[in-house]
Design a protein around this motif. Sequence first.
Motif, short mmCIF file in Angstrom:
data_model
loop_
_atom_site.label_atom_id
_atom_site.label_comp_id
_atom_site.label_asym_id
_atom_site.label_seq_id
_atom_site.Cartn_x
_atom_site.Cartn_y
_atom_site.Cartn_z
N LEU A 148 0.83 -1.20 0.00
CA LEU A 148 0.00 0.00 0.00
C LEU A 148 0.87 1.26 0.00
O LEU A 148 1.83 1.35 0.76
CB LEU A 148 -0.93 0.00 1.22
CG LEU A 148 -1.93 -1.16 1.27
CD1 LEU A 148 -2.67 -1.16 2.61
CD2 LEU A 148 -2.92 -1.08 0.12
N ASP A 189 0.36 4.25 1.07
CA ASP A 189 0.13 5.27 2.10
C ASP A 189 0.92 5.03 3.37
O ASP A 189 0.88 5.87 4.29
CB ASP A 189 -1.36 5.32 2.46
CG ASP A 189 -2.22 5.76 1.29
OD1 ASP A 189 -1.74 6.58 0.49
OD2 ASP A 189 -3.35 5.27 1.16
N ILE A 214 -6.76 1.74 6.26
CA ILE A 214 -6.97 2.46 5.01
C ILE A 214 -8.12 3.45 5.18
O ILE A 214 -8.04 4.60 4.73
CB ILE A 214 -7.27 1.48 3.86
CG1 ILE A 214 -6.02 0.65 3.54
CG2 ILE A 214 -7.72 2.23 2.61
CD1 ILE A 214 -6.30 -0.52 2.63
#
Length: 245
Positions: free
Chosen positions: A113, A115, A233
Amino acid sequence: MTGIRITVAGTAGSAPREAGAQMMVWPDRIEGTIGGGALEWDAMAEAHRMLADGRTQHRATIPLGPALGQCCGGSVTLLWEVAEALENQSRRPLWIYGAGHVGRAIVHVMQPLPDFAITWVDVAADRFPQTDVTTLVAVDPAQVVRHAPDDAAHLILTYSHALDLALCHAILSRPFASAGLIGSATKWARFRRRLVDLGHTAAQIDRIACPIGDPALGKHPAALALGVATAMIGAETRHCKERRA
């Protein structure tokens, strides 16, 4: 090493990824994804052409149906620009304590991911599998908490209840963005009493989420990892929206 960063600068209608999605392209590898199959393939080809001819920026709006024969029906505006690796951009620091089955499952899900920048902590080097994330070996992991950034998210997943408690105490004793602890309701009730005895207020202790994951998914490490990733998330998405507001 310099490469070409591809950013989804805007979308209209149905599109494979949201505005802000990014990937990096170097001559020998890629990182990240903008999705879309043929869209991504063509975007990578353009990035390689830029690397070859020395162009530093390009922008284009691509109608997915007419241009690529995709069924999404919308359009995507892409920006290509010379840039450093995605790691140099803003990513949420995520510190994970424990390289057991659950820790490995969570890292496996979270590592791709864009982020999050993961620091993985455990007591011995041989507890880690081969991995691309940053690993940190500490005989006493609670002592390294002070080195975490103030905006870090923490996940406590060690083999020891005593170590888990020490980590909770260390995290509550300094600034942090969020924290989660693996365990049952009974374990958390016991920890809450001990953390009060260590001088933490109920409001401070409430910032630690326990249990973690989604009970509806079950307790298998992979199921826990999916629940944790979904929650993180969602929290990161809300945080980004609040910053833009």
